[in-house]
Write a protein that holds these residues in place. Sequence first.
Motif, mmCIF file in Angstrom:
data_model
loop_
_atom_site.group_PDB
_atom_site.id
_atom_site.type_symbol
_atom_site.label_atom_id
_atom_site.label_comp_id
_atom_site.label_asym_id
_atom_site.label_seq_id
_atom_site.Cartn_x
_atom_site.Cartn_y
_atom_site.Cartn_z
ATOM 1 N N ASP A 1 52.186 27.189 60.529
ATOM 2 C CA ASP A 1 51.191 27.351 61.597
ATOM 3 C C ASP A 1 51.708 26.727 62.892
ATOM 4 O OD1 ASP A 1 49.416 28.671 59.953
ATOM 5 O OD2 ASP A 1 48.099 26.943 59.643
ATOM 6 N N THR B 1 47.459 36.359 62.534
ATOM 7 C CA THR B 1 47.639 36.496 61.092
ATOM 8 C C THR B 1 47.035 37.817 60.627
ATOM 9 O OG1 THR B 1 45.565 35.310 60.640
ATOM 10 C CG2 THR B 1 47.592 33.999 60.714
ATOM 11 N N VAL C 1 43.135 25.510 62.937
ATOM 12 C CA VAL C 1 43.299 26.944 63.213
ATOM 13 C C VAL C 1 41.916 27.575 63.183
ATOM 14 C CG1 VAL C 1 44.331 29.115 62.441
ATOM 15 C CG2 VAL C 1 45.598 26.969 62.173
ATOM 16 N N LEU D 1 45.694 32.018 65.702
ATOM 17 C CA LEU D 1 47.045 32.478 65.384
ATOM 18 C C LEU D 1 46.991 33.945 64.991
ATOM 19 C CD1 LEU D 1 48.366 29.531 63.161
ATOM 20 C CD2 LEU D 1 48.736 29.869 65.614
ATOM 21 N N ARG E 1 52.028 25.434 54.842
ATOM 22 C CA ARG E 1 51.195 26.275 55.702
ATOM 23 C C ARG E 1 51.001 25.603 57.061
ATOM 24 N NH1 ARG E 1 47.134 30.473 55.756
ATOM 25 N NH2 ARG E 1 47.038 30.919 57.977
ATOM 26 N N TYR F 1 51.700 36.024 58.511
ATOM 27 C CA TYR F 1 51.868 36.072 59.969
ATOM 28 C C TYR F 1 52.304 37.446 60.466
ATOM 29 C CZ TYR F 1 51.798 31.070 59.138
ATOM 30 O OH TYR F 1 51.436 29.813 58.731
ATOM 31 N N SER G 1 45.009 21.908 60.340
ATOM 32 C CA SER G 1 46.409 22.297 60.163
ATOM 33 C C SER G 1 47.293 21.548 61.152
ATOM 34 C CB SER G 1 46.554 23.814 60.341
ATOM 35 O OG SER G 1 47.848 24.247 59.960
#
Length: 217
Positions: free
Chosen positions: A157, A127, A103, A125, A153, A198, A82
């Motif tokens: 990110d 999420t 990620v 992250l 995305r 998110y 990502s």
Amino acid sequence: MQTLTEQLIDEGFNNRVIVDSQLARLTTGTPQRRHSLVNRAMKAGELLRLRRGTYLLAEKYRDYTAHPFTLAQAYVPGSYVSFETALAHHGWIPEAVYTTASVTPGRKSYAYDHPQLGSFSFHPLATHAGYFLELVNREQINKQTMLVARPIRALMDLVCLRKAEWQGMKWLQESLRIDDEHLRQITSADIRTLKLVYKHKRVKDFLKSLARELDND
């Protein structure tokens, strides 16, 4: 050529990532003997260690070059490529990216630098459960399978990782150098999906502002 290298080629591992459990099945004797075979093959430059317990045969024994995106997922299983790496891969940013950034589904960041295979970084992250792979595609290059974020995305990110606030389209177009034509490809369906991904309000607010700017409310 080392005996272990010959065996791995005979067993069809020349283009695959190899883990300790597979080596244990392929070799006989004690774990100490297996470790000795591995060390000899590495010393001869025939076997490369990605990380502890994960290996790859050297380039000269492969049918094609190991793709860094596939290697990233060997370093951290369950991760996907990502951030700027995916944006450059999709042609959304013009700059060359020299670290394969991904990620990770875990809670820790990792970084690996391999003298022959390159640099890799992994970032967690915040999420929501069940949405980790939304707008992430499975791609195949030279018979190698990899998970890569779609451009929108990857962009969000990056926003999440940097804790970026909405600064208007100018920030996207000038700071990240994303062309307006790419941004106009973002759909209302993309926005709706990402609002579910998110946890942070900052990212949700960024998405709302982006949707208004693109008239995708």
